[in-house]
Design a protein around this motif. Sequence first.
Motif, PDB file in Angstrom:
ATOM      1  N   PRO A 152       0.971  -1.214   0.196  1.00 35.57           N
ATOM      2  CA  PRO A 152      -0.208   0.088   0.070  1.00 35.57           C
ATOM      3  C   PRO A 152       0.865   1.348   0.050  1.00 35.57           C
ATOM      4  N   ALA A 153       0.509   2.186  -0.775  1.00 34.00           N
ATOM      5  CA  ALA A 153       1.205   3.548  -1.001  1.00 34.00           C
ATOM      6  C   ALA A 153       0.395   4.839  -1.248  1.00 34.00           C
ATOM      7  N   SER A 154       1.173   5.671  -1.563  1.00 31.69           N
ATOM      8  CA  SER A 154       0.472   7.013  -1.972  1.00 31.69           C
ATOM      9  C   SER A 154      -0.785   7.467  -1.047  1.00 31.69           C
ATOM     10  N   PRO A 155      -0.746   7.530   0.229  1.00 31.70           N
ATOM     11  CA  PRO A 155      -1.925   7.952   0.893  1.00 31.70           C
ATOM     12  C   PRO A 155      -2.227   9.427   0.732  1.00 31.70           C
ATOM     13  N   CYS A 156      -3.651   9.656   0.641  1.00 37.52           N
ATOM     14  CA  CYS A 156      -4.260  10.944   0.598  1.00 37.52           C
ATOM     15  C   CYS A 156      -5.363  11.017   1.459  1.00 37.52           C
ATOM     16  N   ILE A 157      -5.390  12.060   2.372  1.00 38.97           N
ATOM     17  CA  ILE A 157      -6.840  12.396   3.238  1.00 38.97           C
ATOM     18  C   ILE A 157      -7.335  13.742   2.835  1.00 38.97           C
ATOM     19  N   VAL A 158      -8.517  13.608   2.965  1.00 41.41           N
ATOM     20  CA  VAL A 158      -9.491  14.867   2.731  1.00 41.41           C
ATOM     21  C   VAL A 158     -10.576  14.938   3.719  1.00 41.41           C
ATOM     22  N   ARG A 159     -11.018  15.980   4.117  1.00 36.77           N
ATOM     23  CA  ARG A 159     -12.074  16.434   4.977  1.00 36.77           C
ATOM     24  C   ARG A 159     -13.238  16.929   4.014  1.00 36.77           C
ATOM     25  N   LEU A 160     -14.245  16.372   4.058  1.00 37.44           N
ATOM     26  CA  LEU A 160     -15.572  16.583   3.298  1.00 37.44           C
ATOM     27  C   LEU A 160     -16.482  17.934   4.055  1.00 37.44           C
ATOM     28  N   PRO A 161     -17.344  18.512   3.472  1.00 39.74           N
ATOM     29  CA  PRO A 161     -17.862  19.732   4.240  1.00 39.74           C
ATOM     30  C   PRO A 161     -19.038  19.020   5.222  1.00 39.74           C
ATOM     31  N   SER A 162     -19.310  17.562   4.863  1.00 42.39           N
ATOM     32  CA  SER A 162     -20.282  16.867   5.832  1.00 42.39           C
ATOM     33  C   SER A 162     -19.644  16.578   7.253  1.00 42.39           C
ATOM     34  N   GLY A 163     -18.083  16.426   7.184  1.00 48.25           N
ATOM     35  CA  GLY A 163     -17.273  16.046   8.502  1.00 48.25           C
ATOM     36  C   GLY A 163     -16.682  14.754   8.023  1.00 48.25           C
ATOM     37  N   VAL A 164     -17.221  13.901   6.991  1.00 42.55           N
ATOM     38  CA  VAL A 164     -16.651  12.867   6.708  1.00 42.55           C
ATOM     39  C   VAL A 164     -15.290  12.973   6.338  1.00 42.55           C
ATOM     40  N   LEU A 165     -14.216  12.091   6.759  1.00 38.07           N
ATOM     41  CA  LEU A 165     -13.018  11.776   6.004  1.00 38.07           C
ATOM     42  C   LEU A 165     -12.826  10.785   5.388  1.00 38.07           C
ATOM     43  N   LEU A 166     -12.184  11.111   3.955  1.00 34.66           N
ATOM     44  CA  LEU A 166     -12.020  10.079   3.232  1.00 34.66           C
ATOM     45  C   LEU A 166     -10.387   9.769   3.097  1.00 34.66           C
ATOM     46  N   ALA A 167      -9.700   8.533   2.941  1.00 32.19           N
ATOM     47  CA  ALA A 167      -8.654   8.175   2.685  1.00 32.19           C
ATOM     48  C   ALA A 167      -8.257   7.500   1.537  1.00 32.19           C
ATOM     49  N   SER A 168      -7.394   7.551   0.573  1.00 34.67           N
ATOM     50  CA  SER A 168      -7.112   6.808  -0.531  1.00 34.67           C
ATOM     51  C   SER A 168      -5.883   6.393  -0.216  1.00 34.67           C
ATOM     52  N   MET A 169      -5.580   5.189  -1.211  1.00 29.75           N
ATOM     53  CA  MET A 169      -4.207   4.501  -1.251  1.00 29.75           C
ATOM     54  C   MET A 169      -4.184   3.781  -2.374  1.00 29.75           C
ATOM     55  N   ASP A 170      -2.997   3.649  -2.978  1.00 29.33           N
ATOM     56  CA  ASP A 170      -2.768   2.523  -4.184  1.00 29.33           C
ATOM     57  C   ASP A 170      -1.834   1.518  -3.719  1.00 29.33           C
ATOM     58  N   PHE A 171      -1.644   0.736  -4.604  1.00 29.07           N
ATOM     59  CA  PHE A 171      -0.810  -0.577  -4.527  1.00 29.07           C
ATOM     60  C   PHE A 171       0.374  -0.737  -5.356  1.00 29.07           C
ATOM     61  N   TYR A 172       1.758  -0.685  -5.014  1.00 27.23           N
ATOM     62  CA  TYR A 172       2.713  -0.411  -5.584  1.00 27.23           C
ATOM     63  C   TYR A 172       3.571  -1.976  -5.553  1.00 27.23           C
ATOM     64  N   ARG A 173       4.476  -2.249  -6.629  1.00 30.07           N
ATOM     65  CA  ARG A 173       5.580  -3.133  -6.472  1.00 30.07           C
ATOM     66  C   ARG A 173       6.463  -2.574  -7.790  1.00 30.07           C
ATOM     67  N   LYS A 174       7.710  -2.934  -7.571  1.00 26.48           N
ATOM     68  CA  LYS A 174       8.652  -2.385  -8.468  1.00 26.48           C
ATOM     69  C   LYS A 174       8.448  -3.098  -9.938  1.00 26.48           C
ATOM     70  N   ALA A 175       8.359  -2.315 -10.875  1.00 27.15           N
ATOM     71  CA  ALA A 175       7.870  -2.700 -12.328  1.00 27.15           C
ATOM     72  C   ALA A 175       6.815  -3.233 -12.445  1.00 27.15           C
ATOM     73  N   GLY A 176       5.756  -3.089 -11.527  1.00 33.61           N
ATOM     74  CA  GLY A 176       4.259  -3.467 -11.536  1.00 33.61           C
ATOM     75  C   GLY A 176       3.494  -2.681 -12.219  1.00 33.61           C
ATOM     76  N   PRO A 177       2.219  -3.044 -12.670  1.00 29.53           N
ATOM     77  CA  PRO A 177       1.357  -2.431 -13.518  1.00 29.53           C
ATOM     78  C   PRO A 177       0.818  -1.082 -12.543  1.00 29.53           C
ATOM     79  N   GLN A 178       0.798  -1.309 -11.388  1.00 29.26           N
ATOM     80  CA  GLN A 178       0.682  -0.073 -10.403  1.00 29.26           C
ATOM     81  C   GLN A 178      -0.570   0.953 -10.734  1.00 29.26           C
ATOM     82  N   ASN A 179      -1.853   0.495 -10.727  1.00 32.82           N
ATOM     83  CA  ASN A 179      -2.959   1.107 -11.445  1.00 32.82           C
ATOM     84  C   ASN A 179      -4.392   0.961 -10.724  1.00 32.82           C
ATOM     85  N   LEU A 180      -4.059   0.404  -9.201  1.00 31.60           N
ATOM     86  CA  LEU A 180      -5.256   0.255  -8.455  1.00 31.60           C
ATOM     87  C   LEU A 180      -5.481   1.411  -7.203  1.00 31.60           C
TER      88      LEU A 180
END
Length: 443
Positions: free
Chosen positions: A123-151
Motif C-alpha cells: 500500500p502506498a500514496s496515502p491521501c486524506i481529505v475532509r468533506l464539508p459533511s465532516g466525513v474523512l476520506l482516505a485513498s491509497m494505491d498498491f505498488y510493486r517494482k516494475a508492476g502495473p501499479q494502477n489500483l
Amino acid sequence: MKGYSGWNYKPYRPADNLKKMVYYICRIEPKQRGFAIEWLSFCQETPMLYYRQRYKKEWLCKQVTGNFAEIDGLLPDVEYEIYLSSEEGNSRERLLKTGSPEGVVVNYLHPGDKQYHFSGQFPASPCIVRLPSGVLLASMDFYRKAGPQNLTIICRSEDDGETWRYVTDLYPCYWGKMFWHKNKLYMLSISSEYGDVLIGSSEDEGITWSEPKVLFRGSTNCMASGNHRGACIVTKHNGRLWTSLEYGAWHSGIFLNAVLSIDEDDDLLDAKNWTRSDFFAPDPAWKKEYSVIGAIEGNVIAAPDGCLVNVLRFGNSNKALMLKIDPFNPEEAPLFYKLIEFPMGHSKFEIIRHEDGTYYAIGNRGKHRNILSVYASRDLENWEFKKDLINCEDYSAEVTAFQYPSVILENDELLVLSRTAWNGASTFHDANYITFHRFSMKE
C-alpha cells in the motif's frame, strides 16, 4: 459482459479472473491480539469466517453476519490465514500478522498476500481529505517494482478517524490526490506509473465516480519516461488551481519539472481548460555534487510575498529545491530560485500553511523514515525543528517507516495519513499499512 462507463468498481477484477466471486475481503485491520475484516457478498448465504495460524493444519471458525467481523484472543505478532466460506463458495485466502502500529489502521496488506498483485503488493500514496459533511476520506494505491501499479482504494470515516470502512476501488488510478472544489470531490491521478494524467469527480462523497478524463498523455511502459507525481497538494492562487508534475523516470536519471493549473471557475473535467507549463530542466552538475537524479513530489504554495513557488524533494539530500512560478503566465516554465537546507528533503514531505501565516512541513528528518517530524517556517526558506510526531529510532530503519504523509491542519491539530512499514513489512519502503494519526500542535 457490457462495457463500463465509470471509474469505480466494487471490486475491480482483472479480466482473466474467471473464478466465481462469492465473498470478497475488501479491508483488513490487524489488532494486537486479533483482527477485523470487511467483505462484499455476492450471494444470499451467511458465511463462516475461517482462520488459523499460517502453515498450521487446524482451522477455527466463527459465524459472521453483515459485512464486518472482529476476532479477538489470538496470539500477538503471529501470522494468520483467513477466508470466508458457505455452501455457495469461498473467498480468496488472505494473510495478516497480528499486532498494531501507532495510530489507527485504515488498511493493511501482508507482503505475501497476492490479492492486488495485478496492480502491486504494497500500500502506498496515502491521501486524506475532509468533506464539508465532516466525513474523512482516505485513498491509497498498491505498488510493486516494475508492476502495473494502477489500483486505488478509498476508505471512509464518519467518526473523525476512529474507525474506517471500505468505500470503493478506482481503476486505473495511481498517485491519486483527492480535493474538494466548488461542491464536488475530485481525484487527480496518473493512470499507472509514468502514465496518463487523469481527473474524475464524485457527487456522492466518493461512492461513485465519473468516467476519468485524460488531461495529458504519458507512457504505457513503466520502464519508460512519463508523467510522475505523488499525492501532491493542490493550491488555489490568483484565481487558479495549481499542482506539481514531473516528467521522467527513476532509471533515466532525470526528472523535468512542470506545474498543472486551471482557472478555478472552469470545468475541471474538460482537458482543454488545463494548462501544463513548459518544463524546468535540472542542472546536470547536481548529480555529481548531490547524487541527485531529480527533484520530485513538489509542494506548490504561495510565499508570504504573494509569489508562487514549488518546494520539491531533492534526491537523497537534506536539501529542497525551490522553483518560482509565474502566476500570470501558467505556460511559462518554473524558474530556479534556490536550494535550501531542508532536513526532510530525502523523502516526500507535505507543506501546509496555518491561518497565522506559519508554514509547517511534515516529513522524515535524518537519513531514514522511522521518525516523522514537523518543521516550521515563516518564509518557506528557513526551517526550524518543532517536534517529532512519531519517533521509532530504536526500531530497525530497514523495516520501519512512517512516510509519505498526507496532512490536514485543523486549528491546532494535525491529521496525518501515513504509508507505514511495521511488524513484518518487507522493507521500510515497501510498506504494509496505511495508518491515521492525530497530533496536537500546541506547545
